[in-house]
Enzyme design. Structure first.
Site, mmCIF file in Angstrom:
data_model
loop_
_atom_site.group_PDB
_atom_site.id
_atom_site.type_symbol
_atom_site.label_atom_id
_atom_site.label_comp_id
_atom_site.label_asym_id
_atom_site.label_seq_id
_atom_site.Cartn_x
_atom_site.Cartn_y
_atom_site.Cartn_z
ATOM 1 N N ASN A 189 -9.468 1.952 3.084
ATOM 2 C CA ASN A 189 -10.491 2.198 4.103
ATOM 3 C C ASN A 189 -11.876 1.789 3.609
ATOM 4 O OD1 ASN A 189 -12.277 4.844 3.625
ATOM 5 N ND2 ASN A 189 -10.260 5.211 2.734
ATOM 6 N N GLU A 205 0.761 4.061 1.391
ATOM 7 C CA GLU A 205 1.026 4.647 2.706
ATOM 8 C C GLU A 205 2.115 3.866 3.442
ATOM 9 O OE1 GLU A 205 -1.026 5.286 7.041
ATOM 10 O OE2 GLU A 205 -2.381 5.342 5.314
ATOM 11 N N HIS A 240 0.855 -1.187 0.000
ATOM 12 C CA HIS A 240 0.000 0.000 0.000
ATOM 13 C C HIS A 240 0.894 1.240 0.000
ATOM 14 C CE1 HIS A 240 -2.788 3.109 1.398
ATOM 15 N NE2 HIS A 240 -3.759 2.322 0.967
#
Length: 323
Positions: free
Chosen positions: A232, A133, A131
């Site tokens: 999310n 992030e 990911h």
């Protein structure tokens, strides 16, 4: 005229855009206003196809690497997910003007990781491999300084150099419940492990999961508006399923609704990931209104009033007039 079936829709609140996403989109739009097109964006500014396509139409050019940007004075924006330290260093070496749209709550995790490193701690990052992030957070420190743990099994398998000098940080968009289990496993093995002063999972992720948890047991099906690459948003579908909702689906747009899975429903929950615009939620509700006689009710579990400032160079110039 055939009578349409009744459908009660519970609309999760909060849902949709969070302050970090709102700020990131503003940064690209303000940069386009100030500097004109093109404005380059490294990686999708946020993980939502509709948002990215809309910015592309306004003149944003999305790239994965700075090497794809031709020489010139066009600005480049770093995405809300954050970037490794090597990226701004590379931009400086290329004499690029860059704007950092990293969410301040992701930057907080970067600062925590740096602090732990300076204090001599070995760092565990709870997150999803690959990911952006996670790539950005791991890239704040030298290789080997951070160990990625994705699940409880990973937490049980790590062998730190010094169990007394261990700390953890987390990706901001994880499942609250999954992360709690992983943290509990780490704490059971390493009672001296240092955690963040304040929860790393961001307020928006937590609030949206709590809203879905409250609604999911009350409805026959749940639709989450969001893109498949949005961490999310994917977590919201999982939360709905775990909370007892027998049908939970992620849709980018109303056109993706799988109506065959919704036959016979009388109640529906609707939520949206933190990078999904409200316009797409309205579109989904309208699609149901075409097929059902709908009644919409908001289920409010928290109220959000957080906003983040855009970078100084994009703020309006304040002109002070002498008396």
């Amino acid at each position: 005229m055939e009578k349409r079936p009744q459908l009660d829709i519970l609309l999760c609140a909060p849902r949709g855009f969070c302050a970090g996403v709102d700020r990131a989109i503003q940064i690209v739009e303000l940069a386009l206003q100030k500097y004109g097109a093109p404005v380059y964006v490294r990686h999708a500014i946020v993980h939502n196809k509709y948002v990215v396509d809309g910015l592309r139409e306004k003149g944003a050019v999305f790239v994965e690497e700075l090497s794809e940007i031709p020489p010139g004075d066009a600005p480049v924006v770093f995405s809300a997910h954050g970037v490794p330290k090597s990226v701004p260093a590379d931009a400086r070496s290329r004499n690029m003007m860059f704007l950092d749209a990293t969410c301040p709550l992701v930057s907080k995790v970067h600062v925590e990781a740096q602090r732990h490193f300076e204090e001599g701690h070995e760092i565990v990052l709870i997150g999803h491999h690959g990911h952006p992030e996670v790539v950005g957070t791991m890239g704040q420190l030298p290789p080997g300084a951070i160990t990625l743990v994705e699940d409880v099994a990973g937490a049980m398998a790590i062998t730190p150099r010094d169990p007394a000098a261990l700390a953890y940080v987390t990706q901001t968009t994880l499942s609250v419940d999954d992360t709690s289990e992983i943290v509990a496993a780490l704490q059971s093995r390493f009672p001296l492990i240092h955690g963040p002063h304040k929860e790393d999972i961001c307020y928006a992720t937590t609030n949206r999961q709590q809203a879905v948890k409250a609604v999911a047991p009350l409805v026959d099906a749940m639709v989450v508006v969001g893109s498949p690459n949005s961490s999310n948003s994917l977590r919201l579908v999982e939360v709905a399923e775990r909370a007892g909702c027998r049908v939970a689906m992620l849709v980018d747009r109303a056109s993706e609704i799988d109506w065959s899975r919704l036959e016979g429903i009388r109640t529906l929950g609707v939520s949206a990931g933190a990078s999904a615009p409200e316009k797409l939620v309205d579109e989904v509700i309208e699609a149901f209104a075409q097929r059902y006689d709908i009644k919409v009710e908001a289920k409010v579990t928290a109220v959000e009033n957080i906003a983040f400032n855009v970078p100084r160079q994009l703020r309006p110039v304040e002109v002070t007039v002498a008396p």
